[in-house]
Design a protein around this motif. Sequence first.
Motif, mmCIF file in Angstrom:
data_model
loop_
_atom_site.group_PDB
_atom_site.id
_atom_site.type_symbol
_atom_site.label_atom_id
_atom_site.label_comp_id
_atom_site.label_asym_id
_atom_site.label_seq_id
_atom_site.Cartn_x
_atom_site.Cartn_y
_atom_site.Cartn_z
ATOM 1 N N SER A 170 -5.188 -6.781 -8.843
ATOM 2 C CA SER A 170 -6.198 -7.034 -9.878
ATOM 3 C C SER A 170 -5.604 -7.808 -11.058
ATOM 4 C CB SER A 170 -6.787 -5.706 -10.378
ATOM 5 O OG SER A 170 -5.757 -4.882 -10.937
ATOM 6 N N ASP A 171 -4.282 -7.971 -11.072
ATOM 7 C CA ASP A 171 -3.598 -8.674 -12.155
ATOM 8 C C ASP A 171 -3.573 -10.175 -11.848
ATOM 9 O OD1 ASP A 171 -1.877 -9.730 -14.031
ATOM 10 O OD2 ASP A 171 -0.355 -8.162 -13.821
ATOM 11 N N GLY A 211 2.492 1.825 -3.335
ATOM 12 C CA GLY A 211 1.528 2.022 -4.411
ATOM 13 C C GLY A 211 1.368 0.861 -5.365
ATOM 14 N N THR A 212 1.647 -0.362 -4.902
ATOM 15 C CA THR A 212 1.524 -1.531 -5.786
ATOM 16 C C THR A 212 0.363 -2.438 -5.387
ATOM 17 O OG1 THR A 212 3.114 -2.768 -4.421
ATOM 18 C CG2 THR A 212 3.988 -1.550 -6.320
ATOM 19 N N LEU A 213 -0.443 -2.003 -4.404
ATOM 20 C CA LEU A 213 -1.554 -2.835 -3.954
ATOM 21 C C LEU A 213 -2.591 -3.027 -5.057
ATOM 22 C CD1 LEU A 213 -2.160 -4.314 -1.315
ATOM 23 C CD2 LEU A 213 -3.617 -2.390 -0.647
ATOM 24 N N ASP A 214 -2.670 -2.048 -5.976
ATOM 25 C CA ASP A 214 -3.642 -2.171 -7.067
ATOM 26 C C ASP A 214 -3.272 -3.278 -8.048
ATOM 27 O OD1 ASP A 214 -1.369 -0.802 -7.931
ATOM 28 O OD2 ASP A 214 -2.485 0.358 -9.423
ATOM 29 N N ARG A 215 -2.018 -3.797 -7.948
ATOM 30 C CA ARG A 215 -1.610 -4.882 -8.835
ATOM 31 C C ARG A 215 -2.291 -6.209 -8.473
ATOM 32 N NH1 ARG A 215 3.014 -4.182 -11.821
ATOM 33 N NH2 ARG A 215 2.275 -6.090 -12.848
ATOM 34 N N ALA A 275 0.833 -1.203 0.000
ATOM 35 C CA ALA A 275 0.000 0.000 0.000
ATOM 36 C C ALA A 275 0.865 1.251 0.000
ATOM 37 C CB ALA A 275 -0.919 -0.011 1.218
ATOM 38 N N PRO A 280 3.143 -7.207 -3.386
ATOM 39 C CA PRO A 280 1.816 -7.831 -3.548
ATOM 40 C C PRO A 280 1.888 -9.336 -3.763
ATOM 41 C CG PRO A 280 2.385 -6.535 -5.489
ATOM 42 C CD PRO A 280 3.394 -6.212 -4.440
#
Length: 281
Positions: free
Chosen positions: A59-60, A53-57, A50, A179
Amino acid sequence: MWLITAISSAILFGLAGWWMKVSQMRGGSTKTLLLGLYASGTLGFGVHAALEGTLDRLSDPHIWIAGLIIGAGSAWGNALFMKALHFGPASLTSPLTNMNIILVVAMATWWYQEPLSASEAVGISLLLLAVIFIAHKRKEPLTITEKRWFLLVGTAIIMFALRNGGLKVTEEMGFPSAPILFIAYAVSLCWFLVPSNAPVSRNAERTGLWLGIVAGLFSYGGLQLYAMALATGQANLAAPIFATNSLVVAAGAILYYKEKLTFVQWTAFGCTILGLIIIRL
């Protein structure tokens, strides 16, 4: 800089092993120990992802596949290792399972074409000798009578190689480590959430849980630094350095529990220092 990072990863991951030993010495439950370890480790990697800024990964799907494979390697590797100790001596089980590092070094050298000089090869050999020597026990029988031990150890080697080598593969693919390790530890946490029928006292459960939480924080720090060392240096050098984390546990046993080491185990410390010096040169 990568060398300092690699050494730091071994120290922090070794401190995780140290708190696991403390739990064992205090009669803590192995089940709740691993539960606490993976719980705090999952939290650590989640917060790390978090913040960077890689927590959105998450979704991969590729991140999930990598995390599931590395998580399986971590959880099953530990479970198989503990099971193997029931059928064979630690003096053989521990160094043999640590030989997964040879697979990682081979992959990095031949598959990813990482350079390896003669002096670095000597340094790696000394570090591997240290990993073997540190598990030496006085008067421990080395005879293996249970055939299941060979299968357990062989499978554990492969599982740990998936964890340690998998981070090299994902780094080469350009995936962030936090992540992936978040998923890996979350998977392991789910594995150890399965109820056990073995009777354990409330005090043993509490001891194992709290010391496992502390161990998990050091485990998070050690693996995260190991991933950084892989990103900034060579895996065929960082991996064997990381494997020397077991020496931290031995050092703690000497200082805190006043354990006496054999000449072979003292040789392990000498091999580590000499190996690191040679690699640095």
